[in-house]
Design a protein around this motif. Structure first.
Motif, PDB file in Angstrom:
ATOM      1  N   SER B 514       0.888  -1.226  -0.146  1.00 45.58           N
ATOM      2  CA  SER B 514       0.012   0.212   0.033  1.00 45.58           C
ATOM      3  C   SER B 514       0.697   1.238  -0.098  1.00 45.58           C
ATOM      4  O   SER B 514       1.096   1.924   0.859  1.00 45.58           O
ATOM      5  CB  SER B 514      -0.864  -0.045   1.262  1.00 45.58           C
ATOM      6  OG  SER B 514      -1.408  -1.221   1.601  1.00 45.58           O
ATOM      7  N   PRO B 515       1.648   1.492  -1.065  1.00 42.28           N
ATOM      8  CA  PRO B 515       2.491   2.585  -1.181  1.00 42.28           C
ATOM      9  C   PRO B 515       1.974   3.953  -0.986  1.00 42.28           C
ATOM     10  O   PRO B 515       2.599   5.068  -0.652  1.00 42.28           O
ATOM     11  CB  PRO B 515       3.063   2.590  -2.431  1.00 42.28           C
ATOM     12  CG  PRO B 515       2.311   1.553  -3.264  1.00 42.28           C
ATOM     13  CD  PRO B 515       1.316   0.875  -2.462  1.00 42.28           C
ATOM     14  N   LEU B 516       0.657   4.151  -0.988  1.00 38.53           N
ATOM     15  CA  LEU B 516       0.087   5.518  -0.869  1.00 38.53           C
ATOM     16  C   LEU B 516      -0.680   5.777   0.374  1.00 38.53           C
ATOM     17  O   LEU B 516      -1.480   6.663   0.381  1.00 38.53           O
ATOM     18  CB  LEU B 516      -0.758   5.721  -2.025  1.00 38.53           C
ATOM     19  CG  LEU B 516       0.110   6.068  -3.376  1.00 38.53           C
ATOM     20  CD1 LEU B 516      -0.946   5.838  -4.602  1.00 38.53           C
ATOM     21  CD2 LEU B 516       0.766   7.312  -3.605  1.00 38.53           C
ATOM     22  N   ALA B 517      -0.885   4.592   1.241  1.00 34.48           N
ATOM     23  CA  ALA B 517      -1.689   4.580   2.353  1.00 34.48           C
ATOM     24  C   ALA B 517      -0.827   5.084   3.582  1.00 34.48           C
ATOM     25  O   ALA B 517       0.224   4.853   3.816  1.00 34.48           O
ATOM     26  CB  ALA B 517      -2.469   3.475   2.582  1.00 34.48           C
ATOM     27  N   LYS B 518      -1.536   5.981   4.584  1.00 31.86           N
ATOM     28  CA  LYS B 518      -0.884   6.339   5.757  1.00 31.86           C
ATOM     29  C   LYS B 518      -0.662   5.026   6.638  1.00 31.86           C
ATOM     30  O   LYS B 518      -1.779   4.125   6.932  1.00 31.86           O
ATOM     31  CB  LYS B 518      -1.680   7.191   6.149  1.00 31.86           C
ATOM     32  CG  LYS B 518      -1.036   8.144   7.376  1.00 31.86           C
ATOM     33  CD  LYS B 518      -1.919   9.458   7.628  1.00 31.86           C
ATOM     34  CE  LYS B 518      -0.991  10.393   8.173  1.00 31.86           C
ATOM     35  NZ  LYS B 518      -1.643  11.831   7.858  1.00 31.86           N
ATOM     36  N   PRO B 519       0.334   4.977   7.404  1.00 35.07           N
ATOM     37  CA  PRO B 519       0.453   3.931   8.337  1.00 35.07           C
ATOM     38  C   PRO B 519      -0.660   4.108   9.542  1.00 35.07           C
ATOM     39  O   PRO B 519      -0.926   5.057   9.777  1.00 35.07           O
ATOM     40  CB  PRO B 519       1.963   4.490   8.987  1.00 35.07           C
ATOM     41  CG  PRO B 519       2.646   5.315   8.067  1.00 35.07           C
ATOM     42  CD  PRO B 519       1.513   6.007   7.411  1.00 35.07           C
ATOM     43  N   HIS B 520      -0.794   2.656   9.978  1.00 36.53           N
ATOM     44  CA  HIS B 520      -1.835   2.749  10.782  1.00 36.53           C
ATOM     45  C   HIS B 520      -1.555   3.425  12.103  1.00 36.53           C
ATOM     46  O   HIS B 520      -0.441   3.302  12.724  1.00 36.53           O
ATOM     47  CB  HIS B 520      -2.275   1.268  11.075  1.00 36.53           C
ATOM     48  CG  HIS B 520      -3.401   0.743  11.845  1.00 36.53           C
ATOM     49  ND1 HIS B 520      -3.838   1.218  13.005  1.00 36.53           N
ATOM     50  CD2 HIS B 520      -4.601   0.361  11.155  1.00 36.53           C
ATOM     51  CE1 HIS B 520      -4.882   0.929  13.360  1.00 36.53           C
ATOM     52  NE2 HIS B 520      -5.488   0.557  12.266  1.00 36.53           N
ATOM     53  N   ARG B 521      -2.625   3.851  12.598  1.00 33.99           N
ATOM     54  CA  ARG B 521      -2.188   4.592  13.945  1.00 33.99           C
ATOM     55  C   ARG B 521      -1.814   3.867  15.146  1.00 33.99           C
ATOM     56  O   ARG B 521      -1.116   4.374  15.918  1.00 33.99           O
ATOM     57  CB  ARG B 521      -3.323   5.736  14.114  1.00 33.99           C
ATOM     58  CG  ARG B 521      -4.640   5.228  14.615  1.00 33.99           C
ATOM     59  CD  ARG B 521      -5.729   6.394  14.565  1.00 33.99           C
ATOM     60  NE  ARG B 521      -6.279   6.729  13.276  1.00 33.99           N
ATOM     61  CZ  ARG B 521      -7.153   7.448  12.923  1.00 33.99           C
ATOM     62  NH1 ARG B 521      -7.613   8.301  13.831  1.00 33.99           N
ATOM     63  NH2 ARG B 521      -7.683   7.552  11.785  1.00 33.99           N
ATOM     64  N   ASP B 548       3.045  12.302   4.465  1.00 33.12           N
ATOM     65  CA  ASP B 548       4.554  12.585   4.685  1.00 33.12           C
ATOM     66  C   ASP B 548       5.214  12.498   3.558  1.00 33.12           C
ATOM     67  O   ASP B 548       5.532  11.309   3.001  1.00 33.12           O
ATOM     68  CB  ASP B 548       4.955  11.552   5.893  1.00 33.12           C
ATOM     69  CG  ASP B 548       6.327  11.966   6.319  1.00 33.12           C
ATOM     70  OD1 ASP B 548       7.150  12.675   5.670  1.00 33.12           O
ATOM     71  OD2 ASP B 548       6.522  11.462   7.514  1.00 33.12           O
ATOM     72  N   PRO B 549       6.028  13.747   3.276  1.00 30.96           N
ATOM     73  CA  PRO B 549       6.578  13.552   1.887  1.00 30.96           C
ATOM     74  C   PRO B 549       7.684  12.707   1.683  1.00 30.96           C
ATOM     75  O   PRO B 549       8.194  11.923   1.039  1.00 30.96           O
ATOM     76  CB  PRO B 549       6.924  14.995   1.522  1.00 30.96           C
ATOM     77  CG  PRO B 549       6.891  15.626   2.780  1.00 30.96           C
ATOM     78  CD  PRO B 549       6.010  15.142   3.610  1.00 30.96           C
ATOM     79  N   VAL B 550       8.493  12.477   3.119  1.00 24.50           N
ATOM     80  CA  VAL B 550       9.600  11.782   3.456  1.00 24.50           C
ATOM     81  C   VAL B 550       9.325  10.405   3.275  1.00 24.50           C
ATOM     82  O   VAL B 550       9.764   9.749   2.307  1.00 24.50           O
ATOM     83  CB  VAL B 550      10.220  12.072   4.673  1.00 24.50           C
ATOM     84  CG1 VAL B 550      11.662  11.401   4.623  1.00 24.50           C
ATOM     85  CG2 VAL B 550      10.578  13.667   4.723  1.00 24.50           C
ATOM     86  N   ASP B 551       8.407   9.986   3.864  1.00 29.19           N
ATOM     87  CA  ASP B 551       7.815   8.686   3.834  1.00 29.19           C
ATOM     88  C   ASP B 551       7.400   8.382   2.468  1.00 29.19           C
ATOM     89  O   ASP B 551       7.702   7.246   2.115  1.00 29.19           O
ATOM     90  CB  ASP B 551       6.712   8.573   5.001  1.00 29.19           C
ATOM     91  CG  ASP B 551       6.479   7.149   5.012  1.00 29.19           C
ATOM     92  OD1 ASP B 551       7.132   6.163   4.667  1.00 29.19           O
ATOM     93  OD2 ASP B 551       5.335   6.649   5.897  1.00 29.19           O
ATOM     94  N   GLN B 552       6.841   9.163   1.794  1.00 29.58           N
ATOM     95  CA  GLN B 552       6.108   8.858   0.570  1.00 29.58           C
ATOM     96  C   GLN B 552       7.439   8.714  -0.611  1.00 29.58           C
ATOM     97  O   GLN B 552       7.149   7.665  -1.182  1.00 29.58           O
ATOM     98  CB  GLN B 552       5.446   9.910  -0.015  1.00 29.58           C
ATOM     99  CG  GLN B 552       4.517   9.842  -1.422  1.00 29.58           C
ATOM    100  CD  GLN B 552       3.630   8.654  -1.297  1.00 29.58           C
ATOM    101  OE1 GLN B 552       2.480   8.881  -1.001  1.00 29.58           O
ATOM    102  NE2 GLN B 552       3.906   7.622  -1.932  1.00 29.58           N
ATOM    103  N   ARG B 553       8.376   9.297  -0.421  1.00 30.76           N
ATOM    104  CA  ARG B 553       9.422   9.323  -1.331  1.00 30.76           C
ATOM    105  C   ARG B 553      10.226   7.690  -1.003  1.00 30.76           C
ATOM    106  O   ARG B 553      10.231   7.059  -2.122  1.00 30.76           O
ATOM    107  CB  ARG B 553      10.360  10.306  -0.918  1.00 30.76           C
ATOM    108  CG  ARG B 553      11.588  10.125  -1.942  1.00 30.76           C
ATOM    109  CD  ARG B 553      12.820  11.194  -1.622  1.00 30.76           C
ATOM    110  NE  ARG B 553      12.188  12.506  -1.923  1.00 30.76           N
ATOM    111  CZ  ARG B 553      12.180  13.232  -3.232  1.00 30.76           C
ATOM    112  NH1 ARG B 553      12.809  12.443  -4.306  1.00 30.76           N
ATOM    113  NH2 ARG B 553      11.652  14.236  -3.478  1.00 30.76           N
ATOM    114  N   SER B 554      10.309   7.213   0.059  1.00 28.41           N
ATOM    115  CA  SER B 554      10.888   6.056   0.365  1.00 28.41           C
ATOM    116  C   SER B 554      10.051   4.896  -0.181  1.00 28.41           C
ATOM    117  O   SER B 554      10.362   4.116  -0.696  1.00 28.41           O
ATOM    118  CB  SER B 554      11.286   5.944   1.796  1.00 28.41           C
ATOM    119  OG  SER B 554      10.218   6.008   2.747  1.00 28.41           O
TER     120      SER B 554
END
Lengths: 681, 640
Positions: B514-521, B548-554
């Motif tokens: 799931s490369p575009l989803a936010k990590p589970h809280r 989060d752009p940094v997370d998204q990039r990785s």
């Protein structure tokens, strides 16, 4: 300029004068005396500070107090922000919270609380709102002012350490880390300053998404920015831009066209009018949809990828389906499919959708654009003209409240013209009109050589340029463009086009050689094109055959034959009126846009110079020089063979074969960039 | 049955003529030829032996009737007949026409694609016939292709308005006007009954010689099934209760040159139904209903979205880099820009830019293109709605999905219990919400949580499950999985997915897929994502968006790395194994959308988004088995 500075100074001094009374308000609510005292002191201090600042600011260009790190180099700013982000994460914090439950939007907030009296503070109300911070002013380590934007509107945030549930040190530290551009969520109570500025007084203030880049600022200095910000202050719709009004992108905060179009989100953030453009666009499409739905039209979707690109004359995009190993064209018009559906018994159908044309990009052309086409069984072009008048005048009325719009037809620095959509629209018969305007007498048989020669001479006489191929169709088109279209500023129908110009239109019931077709021109640009549909399959096949002739004589924009469509006609297409409208062109008119890119969220742009690796650029050079070489070679061959054989089609074929052979030999064909070029031959 | 057909065939005017015979027929204007064609071989022989009514017809040579060559000539013959018919004299045997109804069902030949040379000949041939006919028709004052017809009512409106008439009652004072296609006709000496169908429904036309006078002969002579006709007259309910228009005058609006397929026997050829959708729609009125419902569903979705304050936008189809999903894109080339462009595989990344720009609720209903195989569930171009809402999360998107699907179901069916291909589906809210891990655990008894990051252990267990559970050996699927999340997904797709018949939200997908989803809280290694399954099919996919752009990039970089790894292994394998096709699946490039990452760096508000497949929703609500039934013109293989 001097005015600007003075205005800025005034607005700053206004701030300093008006804010203290706003501060006074809580005292009315009988707070502790001590607090009051403190506040008085602070107010005085504040006043002094502001005064000092004002004095200091006068000679130099002004900078908001938060601007200290905005002098930084953008890259450094970005890196600093990244570091902060990393440190928050390292400490176990989440700089990107999952959810902020906003209880209302900023628009709703303003709508609800604009009625507050000056100085009112609703301390027992708690609201949650969220938005982007577009301006920050630091009064002291305990008092920060922000402009919070959402939905194109602004609310002032007055963050006071005493209202916050953080302690003062924490508060100061947190707020010093808040930057212009950050998205924040605020839980607080509403109130209005003495000056009448609607504000929110936060109890909790959370950054939801930090902005890592430095927000672009208007270069001219904050004076103008303040002025433009003021425009959008807490008031609803009083001086907000509405469709039909003029617009001047030159006055925008973000002016640079490249940035505006490439990074539309910045454009939307900084230039609040831009959001209205796209809302207008959505309204236009909704109006059309409602209008047609009310007339019992059925909205359908037809393929965007076809085996044959038909229904219009234009260069298509080519693509390839791997698994089916099939060449596909992007549609250039949905016309043929929609007519097939009418054959199938859907008497009234329409489609609003994208079309694709592999053509150059300019002020009125984008490779993909949106059209609406509808087909109405048992109607003819006279009915459609009446419908067009009703639809467009109704649309202008519903968007602007009147029939007239203002448009900068001659550039933003000239006065705008007025375009009047009051029905009925003017009608010009194409050939008759051309003959009167240019004093010509065009031969009746337009498909003859004589007609071609006559028009060619006319073009030379009036100095109308028509680059080859000089087919009769193209010559006529240029002459009409020169003499008739130029006069069509207010909406005007040019009607009854000759058959050779309209391969899909039905011959005129009383005027031989002409068709029952009209085009609607507004501000000299074609907006609609419609006709009584040709439903005689035999005549349709002949027309396609004639187009094929034009194609062979080099006009690669002539139409191709679609066998499935002809078969459909043989099953019987009822008498039908068909109509097409360019949605983008219409949106341009109603938003005073001279460039189609203004009304497209993400217009096609030339690729930016991306730094290529050495190997890549070498490879590219090789390919490019290969292309040039091969096409040169091919042209030589073509000319040579044509001289020799006079058979154009075969010559082209031979040359293409030779080209492919050369490409294969040089292994250039393997470069992916190549194959679509080949196909286009 | 066959015997009956042969009998019927031979007892009617069935003839067969080659192209040459037809051409010959034109020169003899008095010759009347009746030809029906039928691709069933029994009928073909019958046709060859058929008697001819009035004069002569060139005898067909059965030996020449090769399957391919016959099709073209058959069709031309029919056209010829149709064309001729307008020319034939009114004095002809009147019973001639009454057979129209009972004639053999027409199965139009399969080979519709005609080579270019054939087509040219056809044009020449047709125009030859047609010029003569058009001359004659027009000299008689008939235009076979009218310009316009003003109708006062649709068939359905008439049925409603005049339903009160008693049997035999006529409403003489009202003059109505109607237009549509003739789908049935019965003609007797001085009477004729035509059934006319328009967009809304059907109505009978009652034609009497006394009223129509000269026009009656014209009607009997010229009007065929398939023609489009306009008629005016008064309303009358027949003695038997059939509401009819008593025709005072009529006009042929469009002459059909090809026979319509029989309603009950025709168009069973599935392929042809899709290739010539209009024939399908004329023959089976229900086909058009699917598209009416489709329009209703789309309009209902739009209404729902707009009532919630969402604004509809249009994002580009042609993109410099295709992102937002994992799929092979179509490539095209823009001549004047001199560069390759990709057709979008999702609208996601551009709509998220709108959130950054401050449009807080946006949606787009639009076409998506994926360069993948075709099946009953896949068409290279399909329609989705994607929606994004700032300051919400995937929990609120679940409510949104429920809201949209139930609204549409109510508009179409009026209730929430629907039948899909024999399975009862209950759309009553709330729908089941269960995590992916739990569903897999429920189905297999294995808790994937316990593997942590132990890929080999997970693979081993998964292999075991797949070998025992699935008929065809799918265990190779897990071999290429680069992570435990992928293995879990593989198991989910093969074992659990088909069992999710009633609406189910599958929650909390592993982060690796799931490369575009936010990590589970709360749960590490998972994301806040759900997919909605109904009838074992994915209908919607949604998540709390990664901001989060940094997370998204990785994550993007990881995705590209995975893709390239997969490609590399396939390339190296394909040297030894014949895996050309699988290699092909990954041979495209995936690139990083830098522009999108930059926009995230400007800050995107916390948001959630959902993509919902409109075609699949329409399939569900119209009880259609194949996606081709809900797309007017689906992509089909090239015909040979």
């Amino acid at each position: 300029m001097a005015d600007g500075i003075e205005e800025a100074a005034n607005s700053v001094s206004n701030l300093s004068v008006t804010n203290p009374p706003a501060e006074e308000a809580p005292s009315k609510n009988a707070l502790k005396k001590e607090l009051k005292k403190k506040k008085k002191e602070e107010e005085n201090r504040l006043k002094d500070e502001e005064k000092k600042k004002k004095a200091a600011a006068m000679p130099q260009s002004q900078k908001p107090s938060s601007a200290d790190d905005e002098d930084m180099d953008p890259t450094q700013y970005y890196e600093n922000r990244l570091k902060v982000l990393a440190s928050v994460k390292a400490a176990g914090g989440n700089p990107y919270p999952h959810k902020f439950q906003a209880s209302m939007t900023i628009t709703e907030y303003i709508e609800k609380y604009r009625v507050l009296n000056e100085g009112d503070h609703l301390k027992d109300v708690e609201v949650n709102i969220a938005g982007r911070i577009m301006n920050k002013r630091t009064s002291s380590s305990k008092l920060f002012f922000y402009d919070l934007y959402g939905g194109g509107l602004k609310v002032q945030v007055m963050a006071d350490a005493r209202e916050s549930d953080m302690d003062e040190v924490e508060f100061a530290k947190y707020h010093s880390g808040v930057k212009r551009g950050d998205i924040v969520g605020i839980c607080g109570y509403p109130g209005k300053s003495k000056r009448g500025e609607l504000s929110i007084f936060p109890k909790r203030f959370t950054v939801l998404s930090p902005c890592l880049h430095m927000m672009p600022r208007q270069k001219a200095g904050p004076g103008i920015e303040n002025a433009s910000v003021k425009k959008n202050e807490g008031k609803m719709a009083s001086d907000v831009w509405v469709p039909g009004m003029t617009r001047n992108p030159e006055t925008y905060i973000l002016k640079d066209q490249e940035t505006r179009y490439r990074q539309r989100y910045l454009d939307l953030m900084l230039n609040h009018e831009v959001r209205q453009i796209f809302k207008t666009r959505a309204k236009i499409i909704n109006y059309i949809r409602d209008f047609l739905n009310k007339l019992d039209f059925l909205e359908v979707e037809t393929p965007m990828m076809n085996m044959i690109a038909g229904g219009a004359a234009a260069k298509p995009f080519v693509t390839h389906h791997n698994e089916l190993n099939m060449k596909l064209f992007m549609r250039i018009a949905p016309e043929l499919y929609l007519k097939e559906l009418v054959v199938g018994g859907l008497d009234r159908v329409y489609e609003i959708g994208k079309q694709f044309r592999n053509e150059g990009i300019d002020l009125t052309h984008n490779p993909e654009f949106t059209t609406c086409e509808f087909y109405m069984a048992f109607a003819d072009y006279n009915d459609l003209m009446a419908l067009t008048e009703e639809m467009l005048s109704g649309m202008v009325r519903s968007l602007t409240g009147g029939y007239k719009i203002k448009y900068h037809a001659n550039g933003v620095d000239k006065d705008p013209i007025e375009i009047d959509f009051t029905p009925p629209f003017r009608r010009i018969d194409m050939i008759e009109g051309l003959e009167t305007m240019a004093n010509l007498s065009i031969p009746k048989d337009l498909s003859s050589e004589a007609a071609n020669k006559y028009l060619l001479d006319a073009c030379v006489k009036f100095d109308v340029k028509c680059p080859p191929p000089q087919t009769t169709t193209r010559l006529l088109d240029k002459l009409v463009g020169h003499f008739l279209e130029e006069t069509c500023v207010n909406p005007t129908f040019i009607i009854n086009h000759p058959e050779i110009m309209s391969p899909l239109a039905k011959w005129h019931r009383s005027k031989p050689g002409l068709t029952e077709r009209f085009e609607l021109f507004v501000n000299k640009h074609e907006v609609c094109n419609a006709y009584t549909e040709l439903n005689d399959p035999v005549v349709q096949r002949q027309r396609f055959a004639e187009q094929l002739k034009d194609r062979q004589s080099g006009d690669d924009e002539a139409m191709a034959l679609d066998e499935t469509f002809c078969t459909a006609l043989e099953y019987g297409l009822p008498p039908t009126g068909g109509w097409g409208l360019g949605v983008d062109r219409l949106a341009m008119l109603f938003t005073d846009s001279q460039n189609i890119k203004e009304v497209l969220l993400f217009p096609a742009m030339k690729p930016q110079d991306e730094p290529l690796t050495k190997a890549e650029s070498m490879e590219n050079k090789k390919i490019m020089s290969g292309i040039i070489l091969v096409s040169l070679l091919k042209d030589c061959l073509y000319i040579h063979f044509r001289e020799a054989s006079k058979d154009r089609e075969n010559t082209l074929l031979i040359c293409t074969i030779v080209e492919i052979w050369i490409l294969e030999k040089t292994r250039l064909a393997s470069a992916q960039i190549f194959w679509p070029r080949l196909i286009s031959y | 049955m066959d015997a009956l057909r042969v009998w019927r065939a031979s007892s009617h005017f069935i003839g067969f003529a080659s192209r040459a015979a037809c051409a010959a027929a034109t020169s003899r204007a008095s010759v009347s030829v009746r030809i029906r064609c039928c691709s069933s071989s029994s009928a073909a022989s019958a046709a060859a032996a058929a008697e001819l009514p009035s004069t002569t017809v060139a005898p067909a040579n059965p030996g020449r009737r090769g399957r391919n060559s016959s099709s073209t000539s058959d069709r031309e013959s029919i056209r010829a007949i149709r064309l001729k018919k307008a020319n034939s004299f009114p004095s002809q045997n009147s019973s001639f026409f009454s057979y129209e109804e009972s004639l053999l069902p027409l199965e139009i030949d399969d080979e519709l694609v005609i080579g270019s040379s054939g087509c040219a000949r056809q044009v020449a041939f047709l125009s030859l016939l047609f010029f003569a006919r058009v001359e004659e028709l027009r000299s008689k004052g008939h235009e076979p292709y009218a310009y316009k017809w003003t109708r006062s009512h649709t068939a359905c409106q008439l049925q409603d308005i005049y339903s009160h008439l008693a049997n035999g009652e006529e409403c003489k004072e009202d003059l109505v006007s109607i237009a549509g296609r003739i789908i049935a006709r019965r003609a007797f000496g001085k009477l004729a009954f035509l059934t006319l169908r328009d967009d809304s429904g059907t109505i009978q036309l009652y034609c009497e010689k006394e009223i129509l006078e000269d026009q009656f002969e014209q009607l009997k002579t010229f009007v065929d099934i398939g023609d489009i006709v306009g008629a005016r007259g008064s309303m009358k309910k027949m003695e038997k209760g059939e509401l009819s228009v008593c025709v005072k005058n009529f006009e042929i609006l469009t002459k059909s040159l090809l026979p319509l397929p029989d309603k009950y026997h025709g168009l069973t050829d599935v392929d042809k139904r899709y290739r010539q959708r209009y024939v399908d729609m004329i023959a089976n009125h229900e086909v058009a209903d699917v598209f009416r419902i489709r329009a209703k569903i789309v309009s209902e979705i739009r209404k729902t979205m707009e009532s919630l304050g969402f604004i509809e936008v249009e994002t580009p189809v042609l993109q410099g880099a295709a992102g937002g999903a994992e799929a092979r894109p179509f490539v095209t080339y823009h001549n004047s820009l001199g560069r390759n462009l990709y057709l979008r595989i999702a609208t996601e990344l551009h709509l998220k830019r709108m959130l950054v720009g401050g449009l807080e609720k946006v949606f787009e209903i639009g076409r998506i293109f994926r360069n993948e195989g075709i099946s009953t569930r896949h068409n290279p171009e399909f329609t989705t709605i994607e929606m994004y809402e700032a300051y919400s999360d995937y929990q609120s998107m679940m409510n949104m999905a429920e809201e949209i699907v139930t609204q549409c179901a109510l508009v179409v069916h009026g209730n929430l219990d629907i039948d899909y291909q024999g399975v009862q589906i209950s759309l009553q809210r709330p729908w089941r919400r269960e995590t992916m891990h739990n569903l897999v655990k429920e189905a297999t008894g294995i808790d994937f949580d316990k593997f942590k990051n132990n890929l080999e252990a997970a693979k081993g267990v998964a292999r075991g499950i797949l070998e025992s559970r699935s008929e065809n050996n799918d265990s190779h699927l897990v071999e290429t999985c680069p992570s435990v999340g992928h293995v879990l997904n593989e198991i989910f797709e093969t074992i659990v997915e088909p069992t999710l018949v009633q609406p189910t939200f599958v929650l909390d997908y592993p982060i690796e897929i799931s490369p575009l989803a936010k990590p589970h809280r709360r749960q590490k290694g998972l994301t806040e994502r759900f997919e909605l399954y109904i009838c074992g099919r994915e209908i919607a996919n949604a998540f709390s968006e990664l901001t989060d752009p940094v997370d998204q990039r990785s994550r993007f970089e990881e995705q590209i790395k995975q893709h390239n790894d997969k490609r590399a292994t396939l390339v190296s394998n394909s040297k030894y194994v014949e895996g050309e096709n699988t290699f092909d699946d990954y041979s495209y490039e995936v690139s990083l959308d830098e522009d999108f990452l930059t926009s995230l760096e400007y800050g995107m508000p916390p948001a959630s988004g959902m993509g919902l497949g409109i075609d699949r929703l329409v399939m569900l609500l119209t009880n259609s088995a194949s996606i081709r039934d809900v797309i007017a013109f689906p992509v089909l293989k090239i015909q040979h």
